[in-house]
Motif scaffolding. Structure first.
Motif, PDB file in Angstrom:
ATOM      1  N   VAL A  38       6.841  16.585  -2.538  1.00  0.00           N
ATOM      2  CA  VAL A  38       6.132  16.513  -3.819  1.00  0.00           C
ATOM      3  C   VAL A  38       4.904  17.425  -3.786  1.00  0.00           C
ATOM      4  O   VAL A  38       4.597  18.113  -4.769  1.00  0.00           O
ATOM      5  CB  VAL A  38       5.725  15.061  -4.145  1.00  0.00           C
ATOM      6  CG1 VAL A  38       4.891  15.004  -5.428  1.00  0.00           C
ATOM      7  CG2 VAL A  38       6.957  14.182  -4.277  1.00  0.00           C
ATOM      8  N   THR A  39       4.200  17.445  -2.660  1.00  0.00           N
ATOM      9  CA  THR A  39       3.054  18.348  -2.501  1.00  0.00           C
ATOM     10  C   THR A  39       3.478  19.793  -2.731  1.00  0.00           C
ATOM     11  O   THR A  39       2.799  20.545  -3.443  1.00  0.00           O
ATOM     12  CB  THR A  39       2.448  18.220  -1.086  1.00  0.00           C
ATOM     13  OG1 THR A  39       2.080  16.864  -0.849  1.00  0.00           O
ATOM     14  CG2 THR A  39       1.221  19.105  -0.939  1.00  0.00           C
ATOM     15  N   ALA A  40       4.588  20.186  -2.124  1.00  0.00           N
ATOM     16  CA  ALA A  40       5.083  21.557  -2.270  1.00  0.00           C
ATOM     17  C   ALA A  40       5.398  21.877  -3.726  1.00  0.00           C
ATOM     18  O   ALA A  40       5.082  22.972  -4.223  1.00  0.00           O
ATOM     19  CB  ALA A  40       6.319  21.754  -1.400  1.00  0.00           C
TER      20      ALA A  40
ATOM     21  N   ILE B 228      -1.753   5.722   0.577  1.00  0.00           N
ATOM     22  CA  ILE B 228      -1.843   6.304  -0.763  1.00  0.00           C
ATOM     23  C   ILE B 228      -3.255   6.146  -1.315  1.00  0.00           C
ATOM     24  O   ILE B 228      -3.787   7.049  -1.971  1.00  0.00           O
ATOM     25  CB  ILE B 228      -0.826   5.644  -1.712  1.00  0.00           C
ATOM     26  CG1 ILE B 228       0.595   5.756  -1.137  1.00  0.00           C
ATOM     27  CG2 ILE B 228      -0.886   6.264  -3.097  1.00  0.00           C
ATOM     28  CD1 ILE B 228       1.041   7.186  -0.872  1.00  0.00           C
ATOM     29  N   VAL B 229      -3.881   5.022  -1.033  1.00  0.00           N
ATOM     30  CA  VAL B 229      -5.259   4.803  -1.465  1.00  0.00           C
ATOM     31  C   VAL B 229      -6.190   5.794  -0.778  1.00  0.00           C
ATOM     32  O   VAL B 229      -7.101   6.351  -1.394  1.00  0.00           O
ATOM     33  CB  VAL B 229      -5.701   3.357  -1.188  1.00  0.00           C
ATOM     34  CG1 VAL B 229      -7.150   3.149  -1.615  1.00  0.00           C
ATOM     35  CG2 VAL B 229      -4.799   2.368  -1.925  1.00  0.00           C
ATOM     36  N   LEU B 230      -5.952   6.040   0.519  1.00  0.00           N
ATOM     37  CA  LEU B 230      -6.744   7.049   1.229  1.00  0.00           C
ATOM     38  C   LEU B 230      -6.558   8.422   0.587  1.00  0.00           C
ATOM     39  O   LEU B 230      -7.529   9.153   0.351  1.00  0.00           O
ATOM     40  CB  LEU B 230      -6.333   7.105   2.697  1.00  0.00           C
ATOM     41  CG  LEU B 230      -6.980   8.222   3.512  1.00  0.00           C
ATOM     42  CD1 LEU B 230      -8.478   8.002   3.642  1.00  0.00           C
ATOM     43  CD2 LEU B 230      -6.344   8.345   4.887  1.00  0.00           C
ATOM     44  N   GLY B 231      -5.308   8.779   0.297  1.00  0.00           N
ATOM     45  CA  GLY B 231      -5.041  10.054  -0.361  1.00  0.00           C
ATOM     46  C   GLY B 231      -5.717  10.148  -1.712  1.00  0.00           C
ATOM     47  O   GLY B 231      -6.232  11.209  -2.086  1.00  0.00           O
TER      48      GLY B 231
ATOM     49  N   PRO C 204      -6.892  20.470 -12.866  1.00  0.00           N
ATOM     50  CA  PRO C 204      -7.569  19.651 -11.846  1.00  0.00           C
ATOM     51  C   PRO C 204      -6.853  18.328 -11.581  1.00  0.00           C
ATOM     52  O   PRO C 204      -6.929  17.800 -10.464  1.00  0.00           O
ATOM     53  CB  PRO C 204      -8.969  19.433 -12.422  1.00  0.00           C
ATOM     54  CG  PRO C 204      -8.847  19.724 -13.874  1.00  0.00           C
ATOM     55  CD  PRO C 204      -7.797  20.760 -14.002  1.00  0.00           C
ATOM     56  N   VAL C 205      -6.150  17.806 -12.574  1.00  0.00           N
ATOM     57  CA  VAL C 205      -5.361  16.590 -12.344  1.00  0.00           C
ATOM     58  C   VAL C 205      -4.202  16.885 -11.393  1.00  0.00           C
ATOM     59  O   VAL C 205      -3.868  16.073 -10.516  1.00  0.00           O
ATOM     60  CB  VAL C 205      -4.841  16.018 -13.684  1.00  0.00           C
ATOM     61  CG1 VAL C 205      -3.860  14.875 -13.448  1.00  0.00           C
ATOM     62  CG2 VAL C 205      -6.005  15.526 -14.535  1.00  0.00           C
TER      63      VAL C 205
ATOM     64  N   LEU D 127      -1.886  16.785  -5.842  1.00  0.00           N
ATOM     65  CA  LEU D 127      -1.559  17.595  -4.665  1.00  0.00           C
ATOM     66  C   LEU D 127      -2.243  17.016  -3.429  1.00  0.00           C
ATOM     67  O   LEU D 127      -1.606  16.790  -2.399  1.00  0.00           O
ATOM     68  CB  LEU D 127      -1.993  19.044  -4.897  1.00  0.00           C
ATOM     69  CG  LEU D 127      -1.635  20.110  -3.840  1.00  0.00           C
ATOM     70  CD1 LEU D 127      -1.714  21.501  -4.460  1.00  0.00           C
ATOM     71  CD2 LEU D 127      -2.559  20.077  -2.631  1.00  0.00           C
ATOM     72  N   VAL D 128      -3.545  16.780  -3.532  1.00  0.00           N
ATOM     73  CA  VAL D 128      -4.293  16.265  -2.383  1.00  0.00           C
ATOM     74  C   VAL D 128      -3.874  14.830  -2.072  1.00  0.00           C
ATOM     75  O   VAL D 128      -3.796  14.432  -0.905  1.00  0.00           O
ATOM     76  CB  VAL D 128      -5.815  16.358  -2.633  1.00  0.00           C
ATOM     77  CG1 VAL D 128      -6.594  15.753  -1.466  1.00  0.00           C
ATOM     78  CG2 VAL D 128      -6.234  17.809  -2.836  1.00  0.00           C
TER      79      VAL D 128
END
Length: 279
Positions: free
Chosen positions: A209-211, A131-134, A156-157, A162-163
């Motif tokens: 969640v990304t979707a 999660i930290v990497l993301g 942008p948030v 998303l990323v």
């Protein structure tokens, strides 16, 4: 020491944030070639800092891992001192470039550097390292937007999250390769904590969640056909990587991690930018 191929994960989304910022419909910022080059310079320097620091800090661990023992520092191709100098130079360049962009990103630059470098410590004490990497990856679209506008906004948030969920999810899949080594070396990761099946389930949840975030962004942007095309291809590739990586067959992890996610990032961002520009 720094793989250019991995840049395709973050750079396209940074460009999404940049074009969102200059769009009259959203950020309303002014486009200049100098600003675009500055944003690209920040991306390069932040990426070099993050990956270089990871290789320098993990040099002893990498030397013990059969998968990573041939990396440049443990293999003796680059000295630890040279690797550290490389990191320091890129970190200083990153801060210097932000100084010429605007005051907000300049004051936030140490925070960004802390996040992208802190990830390298995380496997030593928390399974949430993915999660930290993301989170570090997710600074790309948000930072680019702030570079243009110097103002916070909802869209942008949402790109940030998303990323974050996308990157965190596929890093969990990638880290399945080191599950046994992490256990032996007493390093922390989601696969080490939850096992293969549990890790793949959590990765799937993050990508659901990304979707949802992709759909929400499309709705709030009032997006049209181009965004829909890019979103569909992105989500299809997201689904495909879960279809080819199974608990009893991890042979195609590199295909899922590198190829599918790289193509997904480029296609989504390309069609998203077209949609933003043509509004």
């Amino acid at each position: 020491m720094v793989r250019f191929a991995h840049t395709v994960f973050c750079l396209p989304f940074a460009l999404c944030g940049f074009f969102l910022g200059i769009s009259p419909s959203f950020g309303g910022g002014e486009f200049t070639w100098v600003l675009l080059l500055q944003v690209l310079g920040c991306m390069v320097c932040a990426r070099n800092t993050a990956m270089g620091f990871n290789r320098w800090l993990d040099r002893d661990v990498d030397a013990l891992n059969p998968r990573t023992k041939d990396r440049e520092i443990p293999a003796g191709k680059i000295s630890p001192r040279a690797g550290l100098v490389f990191v320091i130079i890129n970190a200083l360049l990153f801060v210097a470039i932000t100084f010429f962009i605007n005051r907000m990103v300049f004051f936030l630059s140490p925070v960004a550097l802390f996040v992208v470098m802190f990830y390298s410590y995380c496997k030593r004490f928390t399974s949430l390292c993915h999660i930290v990497l993301g989170c570090g990856m997710a600074l790309a679209p948000l930072g680019a937007y702030l570079a243009v506008t110097a103002e916070w906004a909802l869209l942008p948030v949402l790109y940030f999250f998303l990323v974050l969920t996308w990157g965190g999810g596929f890093d969990i899949i990638y880290s399945l390769q080191d599950q046994g080594f992490d256990s032996d070396a007493k390093l922390h990761s989601i696969p080490q904590a939850l096992g293969t099946k549990g890790a793949l389930r959590l990765s799937s949840v993050l990508h659901v969640v990304t979707a949802i975030l992709v759909v929400a962004i499309g709705y709030l942007q009032g997006s049209g056909t181009f965004f829909a095309i890019g979103a569909c291809m992105f989500l299809m590739l997201l689904y495909r990587q879960h279809a080819i990586v199974k608990p009893d067959d991890l042979s195609r992890i590199n295909l899922a991690f590198g190829t599918f996610n790289g193509i997904a990032s480029i296609l989504f961002s390309l069609f998203d930018i077209l949609d933003i520009v043509l509004k």
